[in-house]
Design an enzyme around this catalytic site. Structure first.
Site, PDB file in Angstrom:
ATOM      1  N   SER A 160      50.715  69.426  63.960  1.00 51.14           N
ATOM      2  CA  SER A 160      50.600  68.168  63.226  1.00 51.14           C
ATOM      3  C   SER A 160      51.999  67.627  62.898  1.00 51.14           C
ATOM      4  O   SER A 160      52.822  67.482  63.792  1.00 51.14           O
ATOM      5  CB  SER A 160      49.734  68.366  61.975  1.00 51.14           C
ATOM      6  OG  SER A 160      49.325  67.141  61.434  1.00 51.14           O
ATOM      7  N   ASP A 256      41.094  63.418  68.234  1.00 51.22           N
ATOM      8  CA  ASP A 256      42.233  63.419  67.319  1.00 51.22           C
ATOM      9  C   ASP A 256      42.946  62.072  67.411  1.00 51.22           C
ATOM     10  O   ASP A 256      43.139  61.544  68.511  1.00 51.22           O
ATOM     11  CB  ASP A 256      43.190  64.551  67.724  1.00 51.22           C
ATOM     12  CG  ASP A 256      44.248  64.882  66.686  1.00 51.22           C
ATOM     13  OD1 ASP A 256      44.787  63.944  66.067  1.00 51.22           O
ATOM     14  OD2 ASP A 256      44.550  66.075  66.515  1.00 51.22           O
ATOM     15  N   HIS A 286      41.287  66.836  64.789  1.00 53.54           N
ATOM     16  CA  HIS A 286      42.584  67.275  64.265  1.00 53.54           C
ATOM     17  C   HIS A 286      42.397  68.478  63.333  1.00 53.54           C
ATOM     18  O   HIS A 286      41.588  68.449  62.414  1.00 53.54           O
ATOM     19  CB  HIS A 286      43.238  66.126  63.487  1.00 53.54           C
ATOM     20  CG  HIS A 286      44.670  66.376  63.131  1.00 53.54           C
ATOM     21  ND1 HIS A 286      45.688  66.340  64.061  1.00 53.54           N
ATOM     22  CD2 HIS A 286      45.263  66.678  61.942  1.00 53.54           C
ATOM     23  CE1 HIS A 286      46.839  66.595  63.465  1.00 53.54           C
ATOM     24  NE2 HIS A 286      46.609  66.810  62.182  1.00 53.54           N
TER      25      HIS A 286
END
Length: 312
Positions: A160, A256, A286
């Protein structure tokens, strides 16, 4: 037609039930930080804890004199690589503690050593504080790898926001002649501050939303958010040249917000003669591996990452 993985559907359903009824407004980083840290804390508490890994906490100076906390994880074997790990949290949240179980698992299963970076968070410490902290960790790793982990290659890894920072750190290290860096492992990375729209087919499945993304980037970039002069060391998707960067492993779920920017970055790396391994996980959102670590897709993803780390 896009659909969510069945096992992940159960996990996201539990998340939705526990989520606040009204999402926080754009720019409300305080509420998001509290929510993210509570979530990571809960995931860490529920995860298995591997005590076979040796852990040492220490500090090094960052470029501006900031005292940067690092945590070194060493496996029971003699490792072939020393991996600088950068935690996620949207640039505004997250911690080494919240990812302690993640790092222990990589170290135990892949047999690598790992340095977790407790980098400064935005908005209290906007760009370039976080990336400079990561660069300082890489410099320490390269300088001390021989004495701490004999013969080890140094690599970067993050997920991330941590994936975006790892990519930015690789870029800075290339430009400053810091190295060698053997590889960059970027898991659903946050690469492009210009991502402001979601595919309508994907939007119902987003666990990190457009509003979340805008809040994180605004906090990190401050007054330059949305401008044309955002530097590549802040948002690597803006880099003109990706030549001479380390071999890259990129992974993202198809559901995502970061899917398109991850695939685009992988394509640009290949166009600039960088060796790339790209995995797009169908039906995955995600953070899928954090929220449903025992699902088939998460186990497959983890196994692929472990193989890559073992082969550094």
């Amino acid at each position: 037609m896009l659909s969510i993985d069945n096992e992940l559907f159960e996990a996201v359903g539990a998340m939705a039930a526990a989520a606040p009824p009204t999402p926080p407004a754009v720019r409300d980083w305080k509420t998001r930080r509290a929510n993210i840290d509570a979530l990571y804390g809960g995931l860490a508490a529920a995860a298995a804890h591997d005590d076979r890994v040796e852990v040492v906490d220490f500090t090094v100076p960052s470029s501006d004199g900031h005292t940067l906390p690092l945590r070194l994880y060493k496996p029971s074997n003699v490792p072939n690589a020393l991996v600088v790990h950068v935690h996620g949290g949207g640039l505004i949240a997250g911690s080494v503690e919240g990812y302690d179980h993640v790092c222990r698992r990589y170290v135990s299963q892949a047999g690598v050593a790992m340095i977790a970076v407790d980098y400064r968070l935005a908005p209290e410490a906007p760009y370039p504080a976080a990336v400079e902290d990561c660069v300082a960790a890489v410099e320490w790793a390269i300088e001390h790898a021989a004495e701490r982990v004999p013969g080890a290659r140094v690599a970067l890894m993050g997920d991330s926001a941590g994936g975006g920072l790892a990519a930015a750190t690789a870029l800075v290290c290339r430009d400053r002649g810091i190295g060698p860096v053997a590889a960059q492992i970027l898991v659903y990375p946050m690469l492009d501050d210009r991502t402001a729209l979601a595919d309508p087919a994907v939007e119902p499945f987003l666990t990190w939303s457009v509003a979340d993304n805008a809040t994180g980037w605004q906090a990190y970039l401050g007054d330059t958010y949305g401008a044309d002069n955002v530097p590549p060391s802040a948002s690597v998707a803006r880099a003109d040249s990706l030549h001479d960067l380390p071999t890259a492993y990129l992974e993202v779920g198809q559901l995502d917000l970061f899917c398109a920017e991850t695939v685009a970055y992988a394509k640009r790396l290949m166009e600039h003669s960088v060796a790339v391994h790209l995995s797009v996980r169908p039906g995955a959102f995600h953070g899928f591996d954090q929220f449903a670590p025992d699902s088939r897709v998460a186990r497959s993803a983890f196994a692929d990452r472990v193989v890559f780390l073992r082969n550094l």
